[in-house]
Structure formats: structure tokens, C-alpha cells
Design a protein around this motif. Sequence first.
Motif, short mmCIF file in Angstrom:
data_model
loop_
_atom_site.label_atom_id
_atom_site.label_comp_id
_atom_site.label_asym_id
_atom_site.label_seq_id
_atom_site.Cartn_x
_atom_site.Cartn_y
_atom_site.Cartn_z
N SER A 86 0.82 -1.21 0.00
CA SER A 86 0.00 0.00 0.00
C SER A 86 0.86 1.26 0.00
O SER A 86 1.90 1.32 0.65
CB SER A 86 -0.91 0.01 1.24
OG SER A 86 -1.60 1.23 1.36
N GLY A 87 0.38 2.25 -0.74
CA GLY A 87 1.00 3.57 -0.69
C GLY A 87 0.19 4.53 0.17
O GLY A 87 0.54 5.72 0.27
N ALA A 88 -0.88 4.05 0.80
CA ALA A 88 -1.75 4.91 1.61
C ALA A 88 -0.99 5.50 2.80
O ALA A 88 -0.08 4.88 3.34
CB ALA A 88 -2.95 4.11 2.11
N ARG A 89 -1.40 6.73 3.17
CA ARG A 89 -0.81 7.43 4.32
C ARG A 89 0.71 7.50 4.23
O ARG A 89 1.43 7.28 5.21
CB ARG A 89 -1.26 6.76 5.63
CG ARG A 89 -2.75 6.96 5.91
CD ARG A 89 -3.22 6.14 7.08
NE ARG A 89 -3.15 4.71 6.78
CZ ARG A 89 -4.05 4.05 6.05
NH1 ARG A 89 -5.08 4.71 5.55
NH2 ARG A 89 -3.94 2.76 5.83
N GLY A 90 1.21 7.74 3.04
CA GLY A 90 2.64 7.88 2.83
C GLY A 90 3.38 6.59 2.62
O GLY A 90 4.60 6.58 2.53
N GLY A 91 2.63 5.48 2.53
CA GLY A 91 3.24 4.17 2.31
C GLY A 91 3.43 3.41 3.60
O GLY A 91 3.96 3.96 4.58
N GLU A 92 2.97 2.16 3.63
CA GLU A 92 3.11 1.36 4.84
C GLU A 92 3.15 -0.12 4.47
O GLU A 92 2.60 -0.54 3.46
CB GLU A 92 1.95 1.63 5.81
CG GLU A 92 0.58 1.33 5.22
CD GLU A 92 -0.56 1.73 6.14
OE1 GLU A 92 -0.30 2.48 7.10
OE2 GLU A 92 -1.70 1.30 5.90
N THR A 93 3.82 -0.89 5.31
CA THR A 93 3.85 -2.33 5.14
C THR A 93 2.54 -2.93 5.62
O THR A 93 2.06 -2.59 6.70
CB THR A 93 5.02 -2.95 5.93
OG1 THR A 93 6.25 -2.43 5.42
CG2 THR A 93 5.02 -4.46 5.82
N ILE A 94 1.95 -3.78 4.83
CA ILE A 94 0.73 -4.47 5.23
C ILE A 94 1.08 -5.57 6.22
O ILE A 94 1.88 -6.45 5.92
CB ILE A 94 0.00 -5.07 4.01
CG1 ILE A 94 -0.39 -3.96 3.03
CG2 ILE A 94 -1.21 -5.87 4.45
CD1 ILE A 94 -1.33 -2.93 3.59
N ASP A 95 0.48 -5.50 7.40
CA ASP A 95 0.66 -6.54 8.42
C ASP A 95 -0.74 -6.96 8.87
O ASP A 95 -1.40 -6.25 9.61
CB ASP A 95 1.47 -6.01 9.60
CG ASP A 95 1.83 -7.11 10.60
OD1 ASP A 95 1.09 -8.11 10.68
OD2 ASP A 95 2.85 -6.95 11.30
N PHE A 96 -1.18 -8.13 8.40
CA PHE A 96 -2.55 -8.56 8.69
C PHE A 96 -2.78 -8.77 10.18
O PHE A 96 -3.86 -8.50 10.69
CB PHE A 96 -2.85 -9.84 7.91
CG PHE A 96 -2.97 -9.63 6.43
CD1 PHE A 96 -4.13 -9.11 5.88
CD2 PHE A 96 -1.91 -9.94 5.59
CE1 PHE A 96 -4.24 -8.89 4.51
CE2 PHE A 96 -2.01 -9.72 4.22
CZ PHE A 96 -3.18 -9.20 3.68
N ARG A 97 -1.77 -9.24 10.89
CA ARG A 97 -1.93 -9.45 12.32
C ARG A 97 -2.11 -8.11 13.05
O ARG A 97 -2.86 -8.01 14.02
CB ARG A 97 -0.75 -10.23 12.88
CG ARG A 97 -0.70 -11.68 12.39
CD ARG A 97 0.49 -12.43 13.00
NE ARG A 97 0.51 -13.83 12.60
CZ ARG A 97 1.00 -14.30 11.48
NH1 ARG A 97 1.54 -13.44 10.61
NH2 ARG A 97 0.99 -15.58 11.20
N ARG A 98 -1.41 -7.09 12.59
CA ARG A 98 -1.61 -5.77 13.18
C ARG A 98 -3.03 -5.28 12.95
O ARG A 98 -3.67 -4.73 13.86
CB ARG A 98 -0.62 -4.77 12.57
CG ARG A 98 -0.86 -3.32 13.01
CD ARG A 98 0.11 -2.36 12.32
NE ARG A 98 -0.01 -2.40 10.86
CZ ARG A 98 -0.95 -1.74 10.18
NH1 ARG A 98 -1.88 -1.02 10.79
NH2 ARG A 98 -0.96 -1.81 8.86
N LEU A 99 -3.55 -5.49 11.74
CA LEU A 99 -4.92 -5.08 11.45
C LEU A 99 -5.91 -5.83 12.34
O LEU A 99 -6.89 -5.27 12.82
CB LEU A 99 -5.23 -5.33 9.98
CG LEU A 99 -4.46 -4.49 8.97
CD1 LEU A 99 -4.77 -4.93 7.55
CD2 LEU A 99 -4.79 -3.00 9.14
N ALA A 100 -5.64 -7.13 12.57
CA ALA A 100 -6.51 -7.91 13.44
C ALA A 100 -6.45 -7.40 14.87
O ALA A 100 -7.48 -7.33 15.57
CB ALA A 100 -6.12 -9.38 13.38
N ALA A 101 -5.26 -7.03 15.34
CA ALA A 101 -5.13 -6.49 16.70
C ALA A 101 -5.89 -5.17 16.85
O ALA A 101 -6.31 -4.81 17.96
CB ALA A 101 -3.65 -6.30 17.03
#
Length: 416
Positions: free
Chosen positions: A237-252
Motif C-alpha cells: 500500500s501507498g496509503a498514508r505515505g506508504g506502509e507495510t501491510i501486516d494482517f496481524r496488526r490489522l486484526a489487533a
Amino acid sequence: MSVEKIHTLVIGAGQAGVAMSEHLSRNDVEHLVLERGRIAERWRSMRWDSLVANGPAWHDRFPNMDFPGSADAFVPKERVADYFEAYARKYDAPIRCGVDVTSVERLEGRPGFRIETSNGVIEARNVVAATGPFQKPNIPPIVPKEAGVHQMHSSDYRNPKQLQEGAVLVVGAGSSGVQIAEELMRAGRKVYLSVGPHDRPPRAYRGRDFVWWLGVLGKWDGQPQAQGTEHVTIAVSGARGGETIDFRRLAAQGMVLVGMTGAYNKGKLSFADDLARNLDRGDQNYLSLLDEADAFVARNGLDLPEEPEARLLGPAVDCVTNPLVELDLRGAGVTTVIWATGFTSDYSWMKVNAFDEAGRPKHLRGVSPEKGIYFLGLPWLSGRGSSFIWGVWHDAKHVADHILIQENYLAYAPQD
């Protein structure tokens, strides 16, 4: 009715068609580009409002024109479309908008093709199908219409306010699916995300964006490793200046992850027991790229800061350790299902011998076995880089050069 004649006809004025026009012009090949909508129409009307390019501006561009502004920015979709319009003007591309192509057939007894359009008939020696991969939205026939939930493809999603109140199930965890799911979660929605096999590169590592790492590691020229792997989704993703997608973080943070979507029965949707396996595979892809990057730094003596925290994966979360295998849509308050499940190709209008039994284009780097038919803008056309703006530009150069070479052969006449 008179028949318009042109040497090469390009169908589609997205990034592929615009790049093709530039290279044909450089080769002095007479051509015309037809577009059913506007230049770069899909960037404007088939993307959600907040979408930005998945690569930074210094990389995700054509070589002969920069994006205005910061080279490290991730450009919003409207500015991407504006860029292609400006690029077409720069090279005075002969683009005719508002024209739909309905049929392409080979001429009898002479070279070339008859092309029927909404604006009349055209004859051309060559036809370049630059319509790209986003042709027909793919919605699997899983949830019936009478299920009582609103269903839409990701290409029809615009913003959270567009959806009725209630929870949302997003099916598909590639770049589109995960960005839409996170946007909805940030807007306060309860979100379920169905996660299948995927690659999960770091957005950046040791001070360099992942597109730089793919370049120096020689991965842009990579080919699919096996039949079907060309369709494995990439979560970046390039959203919000670019970020690594971490599905576990999203779940948390509150998103509920589930496995691959299965069958629907009496209001309930089942999911495969593969969530942990899919996440582990994505983590392995992520960590392997870090390993290769570290080895490259050491081998070349580069002064790039170490980043040990990049190897820390997201926390263990209940939805992964105790995954849902079934969801009662009404009981969970799900009112919308968004299918981020990609697209299928539709070349039924091309009545030429350039497709396999499944209707997929047959080609070698865009050159079809049907003489005079070319394809451009497809994923993996020549390699991994073909899905990116700069990769399309280089693919277009190869196709344009092939057209010129063939023209030179035809123009040859023995000297007396």
C-alpha cells in the motif's frame, strides 16, 4: 459508408495505449488510438476515492516525464490520470475518445484487419489490444442475490459513506482488498477480511522502498514460477505515505480475519481452514526479501542503516489462533460484501486466432502468433515489472519495435 484506413490501430488509451502511441510515433509508424471513455478512464472511474499509486513517484512513471511534486510521494489516482493526459499531449498522441470497438476480424485475401467501431469501420494492418487486465469484474457466484446483503465489486467501491450501515465482509486480500478493508475499519465499520494466498513485501526496508529492492535484486525481470502463480496477489500500500501491510496488526486493531471464502448455505458463509497457513506464507515472503536485502547490503558494502525491528511480526490474535469457519451474515450484522477478487478478460470482440482454449491471449512479450495482432498492458507480459507504469512503457517499446521490423521486411525489394 467510407472505410478509414490506418497502418496500426491501438485499442485503449490507458497507460498502455499512451505508451504505445509514443513509441509508434518515435518509429514514424502511422497510427490511431481509440478509447471508449476518456484517457486513463479506469484510473478515474474504476478506483476508490482515496486510492494512491502503489509505487513512489520517482519509480511509478514513464521515463520521459516526472510527476510534479515530491519524487517520494504516492500520487493520488486523479493526478495519475492527469499525468497520462499530459503525457499524451506532450507527444501529440492521435487519440480519439468516445469510440467503442465492437469487432476485429482478419481481412480476406489481403493483410490487415477490419475493425468495426461505434463510429464506423476502420481497416488496419496491425491491431494492438491495449485494453489491459481490468476488463470484466469477477464476482464469484457464491452468495445468492436473495441472501439479503448488498454485493459489489471493488471497482465499484468509492468510500465508506457509499455503503449502508452495518458490518462489511471484504473478500480478497491483495492491495485493493486490504486497503479498502482498512479504510472501512478506520471509518468505524466492523470489517471481516477473507485472506487467501498472497505475497507481502515490506513497503520499505533500510531506507529504501521495496520497488528499489526489487530493482537491485533483479526481481522485476522475474517470471511466474509455475502455472497460476502469475495471479498470486501482492499486498502492498501507498496509503498514508506508504506502509507495510501486516494482517496481524490489522486484526489487533479490530479487523476480523477469516480464511478463503467457501460456500453459502441458509444465511451462513463458510471459510476454509487456511488462514494461519496463508499468513505464514505471506510472512515467509516478507522475511525472505529482508534476507536477500541484507545479503545484498553486505555483499556490496552499502551504508544503509540496519533495521532489526522490521523482523518483528504482528502479535498473536484470537481470530488467527481460533479462526472462524462459518459466519452467519445476518447475525453478524453484515450488510455489504465487497468482492476484491480481480477481473477476467473478455476478448470476445476479437475474432482472430490469437487465444487459447480458455480465451486467454497467446503471445510472446505481447507479440501474437496471429500476424499483426499484439497485446499490451497485461500482467507478466514480459516479466514482473509489466504490472507497473514504467514496465508498460518498456513493453510498449518492444511491441513498437517489432511492428517496425516487420514493416521493414515488407518494404524490402531486391535490387536489380
